[in-house]
Design a protein around this motif. Structure first.
Motif, PDB file in Angstrom:
ATOM      1  N   PHE A   6     -21.974 -37.954  78.738  1.00 36.37           N
ATOM      2  CA  PHE A   6     -21.910 -39.195  79.514  1.00 36.37           C
ATOM      3  C   PHE A   6     -22.428 -38.964  80.932  1.00 36.37           C
ATOM      4  N   ASP A  10     -25.732 -40.607  82.495  1.00 37.74           N
ATOM      5  CA  ASP A  10     -25.523 -41.531  83.615  1.00 37.74           C
ATOM      6  C   ASP A  10     -26.338 -41.124  84.833  1.00 37.74           C
ATOM      7  N   ASN A  22     -20.787 -47.851  71.494  1.00 43.71           N
ATOM      8  CA  ASN A  22     -20.058 -48.166  72.722  1.00 43.71           C
ATOM      9  C   ASN A  22     -20.537 -47.356  73.915  1.00 43.71           C
ATOM     10  N   MET A  23     -20.754 -46.057  73.722  1.00 49.83           N
ATOM     11  CA  MET A  23     -21.181 -45.241  74.857  1.00 49.83           C
ATOM     12  C   MET A  23     -22.527 -45.708  75.392  1.00 49.83           C
ATOM     13  N   ARG A  25     -23.831 -48.681  75.226  1.00 47.63           N
ATOM     14  CA  ARG A  25     -23.654 -49.970  75.901  1.00 47.63           C
ATOM     15  C   ARG A  25     -23.008 -49.803  77.271  1.00 47.63           C
ATOM     16  N   ILE A  26     -21.988 -48.949  77.342  1.00 49.25           N
ATOM     17  CA  ILE A  26     -21.316 -48.710  78.623  1.00 49.25           C
ATOM     18  C   ILE A  26     -22.288 -48.086  79.614  1.00 49.25           C
ATOM     19  N   LEU A  27     -23.036 -47.096  79.159  1.00 48.95           N
ATOM     20  CA  LEU A  27     -24.004 -46.446  80.043  1.00 48.95           C
ATOM     21  C   LEU A  27     -25.075 -47.425  80.518  1.00 48.95           C
ATOM     22  N   GLY A  29     -24.895 -50.668  80.859  1.00 47.52           N
ATOM     23  CA  GLY A  29     -24.296 -51.586  81.828  1.00 47.52           C
ATOM     24  C   GLY A  29     -24.008 -50.907  83.152  1.00 47.52           C
ATOM     25  N   ARG A  30     -23.484 -49.716  83.093  1.00 49.28           N
ATOM     26  CA  ARG A  30     -23.169 -48.965  84.317  1.00 49.28           C
ATOM     27  C   ARG A  30     -24.441 -48.649  85.098  1.00 49.28           C
ATOM     28  N   TYR A  33     -25.630 -51.781  86.811  1.00 51.07           N
ATOM     29  CA  TYR A  33     -24.743 -52.171  87.906  1.00 51.07           C
ATOM     30  C   TYR A  33     -24.937 -51.275  89.126  1.00 51.07           C
TER      31      TYR A  33
END
Length: 83
Positions: A6, A10, A22-23, A25-27, A29-30, A33
């Motif tokens: 991660f 990132d 999920n990972m 998608r989270i990455l 979005g992060r 942002y």
């Protein structure tokens, strides 16, 4: 190992996801942002056909088709991800 994965994903300049989990998608979005670092989501359906034929075309044709197929899947900042 997942935490290390991660962090590396990132902090990288470009993130290429190979799934829609999920990972990823989270990455994505992060990364949007916090400064919008590019995230590439390969268009698997179109790339599959391209890779099947890649031995019969020039690099220029392959690269051009790759750019065309990936349009909208490259993490553009203003909603360019539909495609």
């Amino acid at each position: 190992m997942a935490a290390l994965d991660f962090i590396v994903c990132d902090e990288s300049d470009v993130f290429v996801t190979n799934n829609n989990g999920n990972m990823a998608r989270i990455l994505a979005g992060r990364r949007r942002y916090f400064g919008h670092k590019p995230t590439i989501r390969p268009n698997a359906k179109k790339l599959y056909r391209l890779f099947l034929n890649q031995t019969t075309m020039s690099w220029e044709a392959f690269a051009s088709k790759m750019r065309t197929y990936q349009r909208g899947f490259m993490g553009e900042p203003k909603g360019g991800e539909a495609g």
